[in-house]
Design a protein around this motif. Structure first.
Motif, short mmCIF file in Angstrom:
data_model
loop_
_atom_site.label_atom_id
_atom_site.label_comp_id
_atom_site.label_asym_id
_atom_site.label_seq_id
_atom_site.Cartn_x
_atom_site.Cartn_y
_atom_site.Cartn_z
N UNK A 11 0.82 -1.22 0.00
CA UNK A 11 0.00 0.00 0.00
C UNK A 11 0.85 1.26 0.00
N UNK A 17 -0.23 9.13 9.06
CA UNK A 17 -1.29 8.36 8.40
C UNK A 17 -0.72 7.36 7.40
N UNK A 18 0.37 7.78 6.71
CA UNK A 18 0.93 6.90 5.68
C UNK A 18 1.73 5.74 6.27
N UNK A 69 2.42 4.62 10.33
CA UNK A 69 1.85 3.88 11.45
C UNK A 69 0.35 3.70 11.31
N UNK A 70 -0.32 4.72 10.79
CA UNK A 70 -1.77 4.62 10.64
C UNK A 70 -2.16 3.55 9.65
N UNK A 71 -1.52 3.58 8.48
CA UNK A 71 -1.82 2.58 7.45
C UNK A 71 -1.45 1.19 7.94
N UNK A 128 -1.30 0.09 11.07
CA UNK A 128 -2.29 -0.35 12.05
C UNK A 128 -3.55 -0.85 11.36
N UNK A 129 -4.01 -0.08 10.39
CA UNK A 129 -5.24 -0.44 9.67
C UNK A 129 -5.11 -1.76 8.95
N UNK A 130 -4.01 -1.96 8.22
CA UNK A 130 -3.88 -3.21 7.45
C UNK A 130 -3.70 -4.40 8.40
#
Ligand SMILES: [Zn+2]
Lengths: 72, 258
Positions: free
Chosen positions: B29, B62-63, B65-67, B69-71
């Motif tokens: 991603x 967002x790009x 740690x956020x991404x 965490x989400x994946x």
């Protein structure tokens, strides 16, 4: 060797691993937990909201878009 | 070994494979999806200039740690469900060995959970989609996902009965055909969403949507293959550990022998 009906590389005897009844408690627990997790990645602070604010939404924002959930 | 221990072992392996998949999805991603998201945000800001307030979560956060965490959260949750569905279907549909069952299940899950809902409601980068329709879009997306899953369950039952009467190949075709017919009908009945803003780059949109499909492909390939390998070892071990019960030689070797 032509008398074998199973190809050992790809086939196994057709025996279920366990009775479906034994799976039910695990299935319920996993489904509940998974749906909660998927909700927080996919929808929280978008269409609906459990926590106030938009921090969680913004934190997982890119994953939400990339995974194909409607985001904003 | 009792089935409680067996299913717990499978569940752990499913979530473990999900964890690995989540990291791979993040890498994919970040490399393939994030450039499109950046372009989309640039477009968004050129159309409606952002407020001066600092964002709640920085873009770089967002790009990364956020991404991630989400994946990971998404993949671990799907991995757990995947393991349980595997435990339920193994030995009940066809007689494929664990690895082959898991790989087939991975392919089916990709189509049912990711690809078919995507065909009706494809993913959108930031700036595409109206703020005021988010509730509607979320609702129809989840309804489409649910319909696809229900159609798949119905098709499996249909296919299993058909296999008994028509044989493996034709019976499986009936199942697949049943699924396709159901989702085409569902897709025709569900409302359309057309909210493409004027001037948005079709190129960015295309590559963003490909990145969505790629991310899901990474997930289900990893689950199908990694969980399959782990599950096969676990099942062999759990059922008395006859080593070499499933030989790992290539199918062509089998063809030569027989
Ligand atoms: Zn968004």
């Amino acid at each position: 060797m032509s008398d074998t009906t199973l190809t050992p590389e790809v086939e196994a005897p057709s025996v279920p691993l366990m009775p479906l009844g034994d799976l039910i408690p695990y299935a319920l627990l996993t489904a509940l937990l998974a749906i909660m997790l998927l909700y927080f990645v996919g929808a929280e602070e978008g269409a609906t909201s459990v926590f106030p604010g938009m921090t969680l939404h913004e934190f997982v924002h890119d994953a939400r878009h990339l995974l194909g959930f409607p985001c904003h | 070994m009792d089935s409680q221990k067996l299913v717990r072992g499978l569940l752990i392996r499913g979530m473990l494979a999900g964890l690995v998949a989540g990291v791979l999805m993040w890498a994919f991603g970040l490399a393939i999806g994030e450039p499109q998201i950046r372009s989309a945000i640039a477009f968004e800001e050129s159309v409606s200039p952002p407020s001066d307030e600092a964002p709640l979560v920085s873009r770089s956060m967002q790009e990364t740690l956020g991404l991630l965490t989400g994946t990971i959260v998404y993949a671990v949750a799907i991995g757990g469900i995947f393991a349980l569905v595997f435990a339920g279907v193994y030995g009940r549909i066809g007689r494929a060995r664990p690895r082959v069952t898991a790989a087939t299940l991975g392919l089916a899950a990709f189509v049912v959970i990711a690809f078919v809902p995507f065909l009706k409601y494809p993913s959108n980068p930031p700036a595409v989609g109206l703020d005021e329709t988010i509730a509607f879009r979320t609702r129809v997306y989840f309804v489409m996902l649910l319909l696809s899953v229900v159609a798949a369950i119905a098709a499996v039952r249909l296919g299993r009965d058909a296999v008994k009467r028509l044989g493996a190949w034709n019976g499986a075709l009936v199942g697949v055909g049943g699924y396709l017919a159901l989702v085409v009908i569902a897709s025709l009945l569900m409302p359309a969403v057309k909210e493409m803003p004027e001037g948005f780059s079709p190129d960015v949109l295309w590559h963003f949507r490909l990145a969505t499909l790629g991310t899901h492909a990474v997930l289900y390939a990893t689950l199908g293959l990694a969980f399959g390998a782990l599950a096969e070892r676990w099942i062999t071990q759990a059922q008395g550990g006859a080593a070499g019960r499933y030989r790992t030689s290539s199918p062509s070797a089998g063809a030569l022998r027989s």
